[in-house]
Design an enzyme around this catalytic site. Sequence first.
Site, mmCIF file in Angstrom:
data_model
loop_
_atom_site.group_PDB
_atom_site.id
_atom_site.type_symbol
_atom_site.label_atom_id
_atom_site.label_comp_id
_atom_site.label_asym_id
_atom_site.label_seq_id
_atom_site.Cartn_x
_atom_site.Cartn_y
_atom_site.Cartn_z
ATOM 1 N N CYS A 68 43.713 -9.263 24.967
ATOM 2 C CA CYS A 68 43.619 -10.530 25.835
ATOM 3 C C CYS A 68 44.880 -10.755 26.517
ATOM 4 C CB CYS A 68 43.199 -11.695 24.965
ATOM 5 S SG CYS A 68 41.536 -11.447 24.083
ATOM 6 N N GLU A 74 44.385 -1.277 39.058
ATOM 7 C CA GLU A 74 42.886 -1.159 37.989
ATOM 8 C C GLU A 74 42.012 -2.344 38.019
ATOM 9 O OE1 GLU A 74 45.734 -0.869 36.855
ATOM 10 O OE2 GLU A 74 45.810 -1.250 34.587
ATOM 11 N N CYS A 118 48.781 -18.603 23.460
ATOM 12 C CA CYS A 118 48.572 -19.018 24.538
ATOM 13 C C CYS A 118 49.205 -20.423 24.730
ATOM 14 C CB CYS A 118 47.319 -19.069 25.304
ATOM 15 S SG CYS A 118 46.559 -17.424 25.108
ATOM 16 N N GLU A 158 34.291 -7.130 22.707
ATOM 17 C CA GLU A 158 35.396 -6.783 21.694
ATOM 18 C C GLU A 158 34.891 -6.577 20.275
ATOM 19 O OE1 GLU A 158 39.210 -8.367 22.500
ATOM 20 O OE2 GLU A 158 40.191 -7.656 20.970
ATOM 21 N N GLU A 191 49.280 -9.399 35.592
ATOM 22 C CA GLU A 191 47.951 -8.516 34.986
ATOM 23 C C GLU A 191 47.117 -8.370 36.341
ATOM 24 O OE1 GLU A 191 45.306 -10.800 32.764
ATOM 25 O OE2 GLU A 191 44.892 -9.038 31.636
ATOM 26 N N LYS A 243 50.188 -13.438 33.446
ATOM 27 C CA LYS A 243 48.616 -13.252 34.004
ATOM 28 C C LYS A 243 49.084 -12.792 35.430
ATOM 29 C CE LYS A 243 45.773 -14.042 30.833
ATOM 30 N NZ LYS A 243 44.828 -12.856 30.447
ATOM 31 N N GLU A 254 32.850 -3.693 20.078
ATOM 32 C CA GLU A 254 33.607 -2.522 19.957
ATOM 33 C C GLU A 254 34.360 -2.252 18.498
ATOM 34 O OE1 GLU A 254 37.034 -2.885 22.565
ATOM 35 O OE2 GLU A 254 37.805 -0.672 22.042
ATOM 36 N N SER A 309 41.855 -2.291 22.145
ATOM 37 C CA SER A 309 40.689 -2.503 22.732
ATOM 38 C C SER A 309 40.485 -2.476 24.150
ATOM 39 C CB SER A 309 40.261 -3.967 22.291
ATOM 40 O OG SER A 309 38.857 -4.352 23.274
#
Lengths: 409, 572, 155
Positions: free
Chosen positions: B298, B365, B502, B278, B360, B357, B281, B318
């Site tokens: 994230c 993908e 988190c 990241e 996710e 999560k 990037e 990102s």
Amino acid sequence: MEKILTKNVGKPNSQDIEVYLGGGGYKALEKALGMKPKDVIAEVKKSKLVGRGGAAFPTGLKWEFTRRESAEPKFIACNADEGEPGTFKDRVILLNDPHLLLEALIIGGYAIGASKGFIYIRGEYYREIETVEKAVEQARTKGYLGDNILGSGFSFDVQLYKGAGAYVCGEETALLESMEGNRGCPDCRPPFPAESGFLGKPTAVNNVETLCNIPAIMINGGEWYSRIGSPDSPGPKLYCLSGHVNKPGVYELPMGITLRELIENHGEGVKGEFKAALPGGVSSCLLANLDVKLDYKSVARAGSMLGSGAVIVINEDTSIIDVAKNTMEFFARESCGKCSVCREGTRRAREILTRFANGGGKAKELDLMLELGEVMYDTACCGLGQAAMNTTASAIRLFREEFEQKVRK
Amino acid sequence: MVTLTINGKQVTVLEGTSIMNAAKQVHINIPHLCYLEGLEPEYHCRVCGVEIEGEPRLAPSCVRQVSEGMKVQTNSARVRRARRMIVELLLADHYTDCPTCERNQTCELLKLAFELGVKEIRFEGEKPHYELDETSPAIIRDPNKCVLCGRCVRVCHDVQTVSVIGFVNRGLETMVSTFMENGLGNVECTNCGQCIHVCPVGAIKEKSAVDEVWAALADLEKHVVVQEAPVMRASLGEELGLPAGTLVAGKMHAALRRLGFDTVFETNFSADLTIMEEASELVKRVKEGGVLPQITSCCPGWITFMEHFYPDLIPNVSTCKSPQQMFGALSKTYYAEKAGIDPARIVSVSIMPCTAKKFETQRPEMADSGFQDVDYVLTTRELARMIKEAGIDFASLPDEPAEELMGLYSGAATIFGITGGVMEAALRTAYKLVTGKELEKIDIEPVRGLDGIKTATLNVDGLEVEVAVAHGLGNARKVLDEVRAGKSPYHFIEIMACPGGCAGGGGQPIGFDMALRGIRGQTLYAEDRQLPYRRSHDNPSIKKVYEDYLKEPLGEKSHHLLHTKYTKREVV
Amino acid sequence: MNVSVWKTKVDEVLKRSGKSKETLLPCLEVIQEACGYIPQEAITYLRENLDVPSIDIYGVITFYGMLTTKEQGKYVIRICDSLPCYLNKSDGVLGVIEKELGIEAGETSADRQFTLEVVPCLGLCDKAPAMMINDKIYGNLTEQSVKKIIAELNC
């Protein structure tokens, strides 16, 4: 008694502005606009007029509180969401004399310093909505609404809101929530709408019948008005008589006639034998005494409330348990569902009453319901929940044996 | 200031204070259910009613403001009678499977009933029988237990501004539901799980994967690999009865081994990896005139939120996968290769503070390893239950390290678990990438703390790098609206869906206490200070994975395994 | 559902009263009036124009008795069961209507001719028992008179 609220009812085309003007209409507005707003309020205070929607709050005081607030803009809202079972008086005015209401609303707007007024009419009143819409148009055309009314410098307009089928929206804070595009759940008071109402701005909310007293007060003075009817709560009252009577209807009578006079002289007597009556719709306590005077204080002293003046007569052939159950079905459906105590209380009371109606009650549930009624009065947010158990609790108090007969053996 | 009397005691408080808060100052707790600090009071439950001298009825103390000379009774017979009856009514309508209920240790209704002395439910009648909402891969709603306190609605609307649940119907049919009663899985729910934290009862919970994980652990054919999110070391102990903020990284590794996990790694490893990718990037975007600000990726709650409400900002986000997913992809490629295990045999489990999560990991993908990269996600609460179920005496466990290959981590990775941490970690590495020098003042204080939006400027070789950090989606909206309007001054923005980051994730120990979330964060900062490596690029295992496998940040392999793309999602 | 049926009317309301949440109820009312129910695409349109989340619009619709997302019959019969009508035997009248239409309160007939609803007080207590069919009032109902009323609508 000279009619004040229904004086134009029955005249041909009474809803038309020309007919209204022909009877001296909008003269009160002219007079009010020539006075200082605070003097208009002083006159209303002098009249001792109290709200006719159910809560009986002094109208002059409500207007004064709203006027005194510094926030701008201010609003005046007319509560025409009449929905208390047994109440059908506002509809008579809306349908027959919409200009009386408009004139009063404009005066109210002037008195509190509002530039915009609302009329919230229940959605089922199709013809009434249409009639008021037309009247607003006429009043605009004639210059009673709009900019610089009658050259006074005062500008005011009216917008109609249609209810969509929720009894609780007749509660003033729920009504405002509904106008704001929300579910019609009542708000906690304080703050009262006079301080924080529509869009958080100071708003006077007045019932149709309440407002319609204003033009006469302007013309004849508060002093004159305060001498009509009962000295404690003066003025005329629209009594809605229904249930087991021979001639149900709306009767304009001086505040303080007795239940007996209303039923016998105007309603042509009870269908069958009198058992009890609800003086203020299904939110009130049952009266078994015909000699109670129908004014706010006397009814309160007799253990009930006059509310909106919806007198529902019940005859001897009727099971009082069925009456209570019917009211509880109404409240369980019409509770907004927000306060736990009202939502769950009405749900459980309805179940208990259903069991009693079917002969399966439990003796201890009678006192449980009385306690529930007291707790709901103590803790529910709005009048609906506070009063929902009134009919049931009074039925238990007055006709306990009837319930005891239905206890499961 | 206003002076009033509460239960005979005088108290002076600021004007506008609620009676409930004024009472706290004289050490009186007024029982309540729908009120929750951090949310606007909405007075649904009526439990907090108090008697005010001269008033005909009780007043809800959560919302009623104090006034001069007010005389309040919080414990009169009348008040107690009302409170008891209201709780009794709520229980009469509540589906009471308390012994097996998810929340029987943390149920506020149960606690209230006990504390208020409710001994009997005198109201008999119908119990609710609604269908469960199991449409979401992350969250289950059980309307039969809902007490209609409205906290979940408030957190979803007012704090998160996602607004997918609300009150529907009226009167006795009132319930909390979704648009057209379509279910959480069919609306723009971000799966952040804050509704779970505010629910006083067991009406909202995560969709558990405990049984699936037990089955995988018992399956001799399977090789079960586990990763634990950065904040786990600061919150798992709390869920197991240790003081809040106890650092339990070592005990956690030990417990996981005792539960039967074959290889215990660390999400912290892949957090370091995320920073490498990241930060690279970001440097690339700045140097090559790419789309700025770059926004972190994230947090899966934030990503779903973005795909629904800000799809126009996809180019800003990102392309890095989250640490969980980077780990997942490597666990079935890099690790499989190194350990010589058929990736088909690997079950990749993650321990997360997060409910999103769970969503996710099921995104189609997220299968770049050729398999579903992460198989099961367990929340802090679920792992704690497994540890209890296995009878492991957690507090007495020795400290054990994770396995080095994908288990070594820097302090930069550890602070991922609290709002601002990803930003701080990225800046530590980006500075090095641009200047070739190490950032001297490594603690970047302006991005720490619990303010909803934090900003900082960092001079990087003459370039004033402007950054912002937002946590809680309501705060994120404010920052994103600026970006959308083209008025954002920032180069880099960190967004975390949950208030606190988190540390306040939807899978954490139940509660909406921001101070507690802050304590977990302090634990992470403390670990950061004591670790041998504090910059992601210093982590030897990170150097190794690039040398042995990935070659370089943003390289071909990285692109394939560690980066992803986003999809515009409809708002219904 | 032909979108133009409600969209023109909603646009009129939005133009007159502005694109704010206070316009939500008036918009829902014109849609209900135009379509007999509130189609999902209309809710989407309101969400976009008033910036109100769909769940909140749905919450409002389900709160009010006169609004619904379910298709209604051509004739919506609203019969009052509040106390004044109840005392005048509205339950008997309701029973006859249910039997005549073959549906229960809260249901719509299979041919989408009738929707039957039991509603609270309509303010027609002087004509109890009373009902409304669409915007028309029917009072002093008897078991015979409702049969006739329904028979007339059926042909």
